[in-house]
Design a protein around this motif. Structure first.
Motif, mmCIF file in Angstrom:
data_model
loop_
_atom_site.group_PDB
_atom_site.id
_atom_site.type_symbol
_atom_site.label_atom_id
_atom_site.label_comp_id
_atom_site.label_asym_id
_atom_site.label_seq_id
_atom_site.Cartn_x
_atom_site.Cartn_y
_atom_site.Cartn_z
ATOM 1 N N VAL A 211 0.844 -1.191 0.000
ATOM 2 C CA VAL A 211 0.000 0.000 0.000
ATOM 3 C C VAL A 211 0.883 1.245 0.000
ATOM 4 C CG1 VAL A 211 -1.988 -1.052 1.154
ATOM 5 C CG2 VAL A 211 -0.151 -0.050 2.533
ATOM 6 N N ARG A 212 0.316 2.352 -0.386
ATOM 7 C CA ARG A 212 0.987 3.650 -0.253
ATOM 8 C C ARG A 212 -0.011 4.632 0.345
ATOM 9 N NH1 ARG A 212 1.493 6.339 -6.379
ATOM 10 N NH2 ARG A 212 -0.734 6.783 -6.599
ATOM 11 N N PHE A 213 0.519 5.770 0.796
ATOM 12 C CA PHE A 213 -0.301 6.690 1.570
ATOM 13 C C PHE A 213 -0.273 8.097 0.967
ATOM 14 C CE2 PHE A 213 1.537 3.365 4.186
ATOM 15 C CZ PHE A 213 0.412 2.793 4.754
ATOM 16 N N GLY A 214 -0.908 9.030 1.696
ATOM 17 C CA GLY A 214 -0.936 10.413 1.247
ATOM 18 C C GLY A 214 0.410 11.094 1.434
ATOM 19 N N SER A 215 0.576 12.239 0.785
ATOM 20 C CA SER A 215 1.809 13.021 0.909
ATOM 21 C C SER A 215 1.779 13.814 2.213
ATOM 22 C CB SER A 215 1.925 13.976 -0.276
ATOM 23 O OG SER A 215 0.910 14.969 -0.212
ATOM 24 N N GLN A 216 2.812 14.608 2.438
ATOM 25 C CA GLN A 216 2.866 15.410 3.662
ATOM 26 C C GLN A 216 1.785 16.491 3.685
ATOM 27 O OE1 GLN A 216 6.309 18.023 3.967
ATOM 28 N NE2 GLN A 216 6.713 17.859 1.757
ATOM 29 N N TYR A 217 1.286 16.829 2.502
ATOM 30 C CA TYR A 217 0.231 17.839 2.421
ATOM 31 C C TYR A 217 -1.166 17.228 2.548
ATOM 32 C CZ TYR A 217 4.250 20.305 0.525
ATOM 33 O OH TYR A 217 5.505 20.841 0.354
ATOM 34 N N THR A 218 -1.279 15.954 2.254
ATOM 35 C CA THR A 218 -2.560 15.251 2.369
ATOM 36 C C THR A 218 -2.313 13.930 3.085
ATOM 37 O OG1 THR A 218 -2.229 14.274 0.177
ATOM 38 C CG2 THR A 218 -3.556 16.283 0.291
#
Length: 299
Positions: A211-218
């Motif tokens: 899995v991957r996740f949101g960026s530092q902004y989201t």
């Protein structure tokens, strides 16, 4: 004498009257049927006689003047289209956008010889294009990035048939020890450190996936949640992107399949959702998870 004079006068009067009548007739004859002519211009051509009338008093069109028949033209010679040369590398079997079992096998075989550095996803994206180009360049083939007949044959000759684990490995990275909150009940146990999701029932791992996740902004929110809505063919109302097999657990954040993740890997990020890149695995997971099942996201 008197009568002679009177007779002579009467005759003279008659002669003058006759001359006047003759002059009038001469003028009338000169102007009848004439058209005005510009000074110095050529006389107008006489008008054509009126067409004959039919029995219903509609004029018949005047006969048209004969026209010369067009001279036959020689046929125009057209160049024959040049025959298309066959591609020396054969027919394209797979290319960008392709997906399925054969793509997964292609990726597994490329991985065996060091051209594909991740688990097979079954989706032919930019990473697979680059891997095929790398393989083609090493073998002296045109670097098209497409898996054509010649490229596929060379790859088959240099690799062995992939095992089930090679075709469908659990995850790219080792699954870490589950958080203690994942040890009871039905849980989607999601680790940001290992970038894996484990579907667990009463402490037993049923399946795992990358899995991957949101960026530092989201960022993807951490904590304990529960699945409150499932949407098989969901499309984001904010970003207008597809979110297949979406399982919402916190506001607009959901676990869902991402074709972008499948194509680009960890080079990208989500808008806060938990992206899964293996469509087959999340399809199976979507069928098993129920509303109310626990979701644990931890660092």
């Amino acid at each position: 004498m008197g009568s002679t004079t009177t007779s002579t006068a009467r005759n003279a009067k008659r002669a003058r009257a006759g001359a006047a009548v003759l002059a009038v007739l001469t003028v009338a004859a000169a102007t009848a049927g004439c058209k005005a002519q510009a000074a110095g211009g050529a006389p107008a051509a006489p008008s054509a006689p009126p067409p004959a009338a039919t029995d219903d008093n509609k004029p018949t069109a005047p006969p048209s003047s004969p026209t010369a028949s067009p001279s036959p033209t020689a046929p125009t010679a057209t160049a024959s289209p040049m025959p298309k040369k066959p591609d020396p590398q054969g027919t394209t079997l797979m290319a960008s956008g392709s997906q399925g079992k054969q793509v997964r096998e292609l990726q597994a075989r490329l991985r065996q010889i060091g051209h594909f550095d991740r688990s097979p996803t079954g989706y032919y994206g930019s990473v697979t294009v680059a891997a095929v180009q790398s393989f083609q360049g090493k073998r002296g083939l045109t670097r098209t990035g497409k898996a054509d007949t010649l490229t596929w044959q060379k790859l088959l000759g240099m690799t062995r048939e992939p095992t089930a684990t090679e075709l469908d490995p659990p995850t790219t990275r080792p699954v870490t020890k589950p958080d203690k909150r994942c040890m009871t009940g039905r849980v989607l146990c999601i680790s940001k450190n290992s970038r894996t999701l484990s579907w667990m029932i009463d402490g037993r791992v049923v399946s795992s996936m990358d899995v991957r996740f949101g960026s530092q902004y989201t960022p993807t929110r951490e904590g304990t949640f529960s699945v409150y809505w499932k949407s098989r063919h969901h499309v984001s109302s904010i970003y207008h992107t597809a979110m297949p097999y979406a399982m919402f657990f916190s506001g607009g954040q959901a676990v869902h399949y991402s074709s972008d993740f499948a194509a680009r890997g960890y080079n990208g990020a989500s808008h806060g959702c938990v992206n899964v890149r293996d469509e087959g695995k999340i399809a199976s997971l979507f069928a098993q998870v129920k509303n109310g099942d626990k979701v644990v996201v931890y660092g």
